[in-house]
Design a protein around this motif. Structure first.
Motif, mmCIF file in Angstrom:
data_model
loop_
_atom_site.group_PDB
_atom_site.id
_atom_site.type_symbol
_atom_site.label_atom_id
_atom_site.label_comp_id
_atom_site.label_asym_id
_atom_site.label_seq_id
_atom_site.Cartn_x
_atom_site.Cartn_y
_atom_site.Cartn_z
ATOM 1 N N UNK A 173 47.284 17.449 83.869
ATOM 2 C CA UNK A 173 47.996 16.410 83.122
ATOM 3 C C UNK A 173 49.096 16.999 82.246
ATOM 4 N N UNK A 174 48.809 18.138 81.628
ATOM 5 C CA UNK A 174 49.817 18.792 80.791
ATOM 6 C C UNK A 174 51.010 19.241 81.629
ATOM 7 N N UNK A 175 50.713 19.768 82.816
ATOM 8 C CA UNK A 175 51.770 20.276 83.686
ATOM 9 C C UNK A 175 52.540 19.145 84.364
ATOM 10 N N UNK A 176 51.807 18.127 84.832
ATOM 11 C CA UNK A 176 52.424 17.039 85.599
ATOM 12 C C UNK A 176 53.158 16.040 84.721
ATOM 13 N N UNK A 177 52.556 15.684 83.578
ATOM 14 C CA UNK A 177 53.107 14.619 82.742
ATOM 15 C C UNK A 177 53.679 15.109 81.417
ATOM 16 N N UNK A 178 53.473 16.394 81.115
ATOM 17 C CA UNK A 178 53.984 16.913 79.859
ATOM 18 C C UNK A 178 53.193 16.440 78.644
ATOM 19 N N UNK A 179 51.931 16.042 78.862
ATOM 20 C CA UNK A 179 51.105 15.574 77.760
ATOM 21 C C UNK A 179 50.637 16.733 76.881
ATOM 22 N N UNK A 180 50.465 16.441 75.590
ATOM 23 C CA UNK A 180 49.782 17.384 74.730
ATOM 24 C C UNK A 180 48.291 17.331 75.082
ATOM 25 N N UNK A 181 47.513 18.261 74.564
ATOM 26 C CA UNK A 181 46.083 18.246 74.868
ATOM 27 C C UNK A 181 45.427 16.959 74.352
ATOM 28 N N UNK A 182 45.839 16.514 73.183
ATOM 29 C CA UNK A 182 45.265 15.287 72.622
ATOM 30 C C UNK A 182 45.577 14.092 73.520
ATOM 31 N N UNK A 183 46.815 14.007 73.993
ATOM 32 C CA UNK A 183 47.200 12.899 74.879
ATOM 33 C C UNK A 183 46.434 12.963 76.197
ATOM 34 N N UNK A 184 46.294 14.168 76.736
ATOM 35 C CA UNK A 184 45.571 14.330 77.993
ATOM 36 C C UNK A 184 44.096 13.954 77.830
ATOM 37 N N UNK A 185 43.500 14.391 76.727
ATOM 38 C CA UNK A 185 42.086 14.073 76.484
ATOM 39 C C UNK A 185 41.876 12.569 76.328
ATOM 40 N N UNK A 186 42.832 11.890 75.697
ATOM 41 C CA UNK A 186 42.713 10.442 75.504
ATOM 42 C C UNK A 186 42.678 9.718 76.845
#
Length: 241
Positions: A143-156
């Motif tokens: 998710x971080x690599x594909x969407x550029x999410x932070x860890x918090x955003x990815x975890x949500x």
């Protein structure tokens, strides 16, 4: 027609599995695509969503910006529930209509690709279910690599879905996508080879309700044909259903 439900954790590889089903000639009903359609301007659910969330979720063209909307719903579970309430009835209706069309065309098998398959209850229309999973850390990295999410955003986003162990417990088959893409595609090929009904069975499935309807129609004819009508309904229904 065999309806196979396909689901899995976000970034677990469900889209790759879905593409492989298509490559093997199995039609796929994509709930995400339908969700995008029902949020287009002019749709009833579009109006309900904009009325609740406000125009701040719209882009310059007046369409719903999924990124802005996602930021709101993944930070507030109650807002996410409200979005589902606005959209799920319309999504479910279109999914069922698409299933009816595929059935009428005589397809022997189709895949229902739904991220929230079990949560939405759509697994009830599926004879079998496939769950694609991978370790949580792999999901977060993707998710971080594909969407550029932070860890918090990815975890949500990961936490917004049913837990992986709960999905696995309800699946007919679990596909573990921790190896290569080729391994995942190989497993999907095995599933299709094992589960796809023969065309004879598919034809019987289409003919069965037709035979029963014809037979039951005869029952309403004059008394002299009633016995013939009931016999037709029983024979055709028992042989072809």
């Amino acid at each position: 027609m065999l309806v196979v439900g396909l689901t899995g954790g976000i970034a677990a590889g469900k889209s790759t599995a879905s593409s492989e089903f298509r490559a093997l000639g199995v039609p796929v009903i994509d709930a995400d695509e339908i969700a995008r359609q029902v949020l287009e301007p002019g749709e009833a659910s579009y109006a309900r969503v904009v009325q609740h969330f406000g125009r701040s979720i719209l882009d310059d063209s007046g369409r719903i910006d999924r990124g802005r909307l996602g930021h709101v719903i993944f930070s507030d579970p109650e807002q996410r529930k409200h979005l589902n309430k606005c959209t799920h009835p319309y999504i479910r209706r279109r999914i069922l209509w698409n299933l009816a069309q595929l059935y009428a065309r005589g397809h022997s098998m189709c895949v229902l690709d739904v991220p929230l398959l079990f949560e939405s209850g759509l697994d009830r229309v599926c004879a079998k279910t496939v769950v694609v999973e991978c370790p949580r850390e792999v999901q977060l990295e993707r998710l971080a690599k594909r969407n550029g999410f932070t860890r918090v955003e990815a975890e949500a986003r990961v936490d917004a879905q049913m837990r992986s162990d709960m999905r696995a417990a309800r699946a007919t088959r679990v596909v573990n996508n921790t190896e290569s893409v080729d391994e995942l595609r190989s497993e999907i090929r095995d599933i299709v080879k094992l589960w796809r009904p023969s065309w004879v069975r598919a034809a019987m499935g289409v003919a069965a309700p037709v035979g029963v309807v014809v037979g039951l129609t005869c029952v309403w004819m004059p008394w002299g044909r009633a016995v013939l009508g009931m016999a037709t309904a029983w024979i055709v229904g028992s042989l072809l259903w």
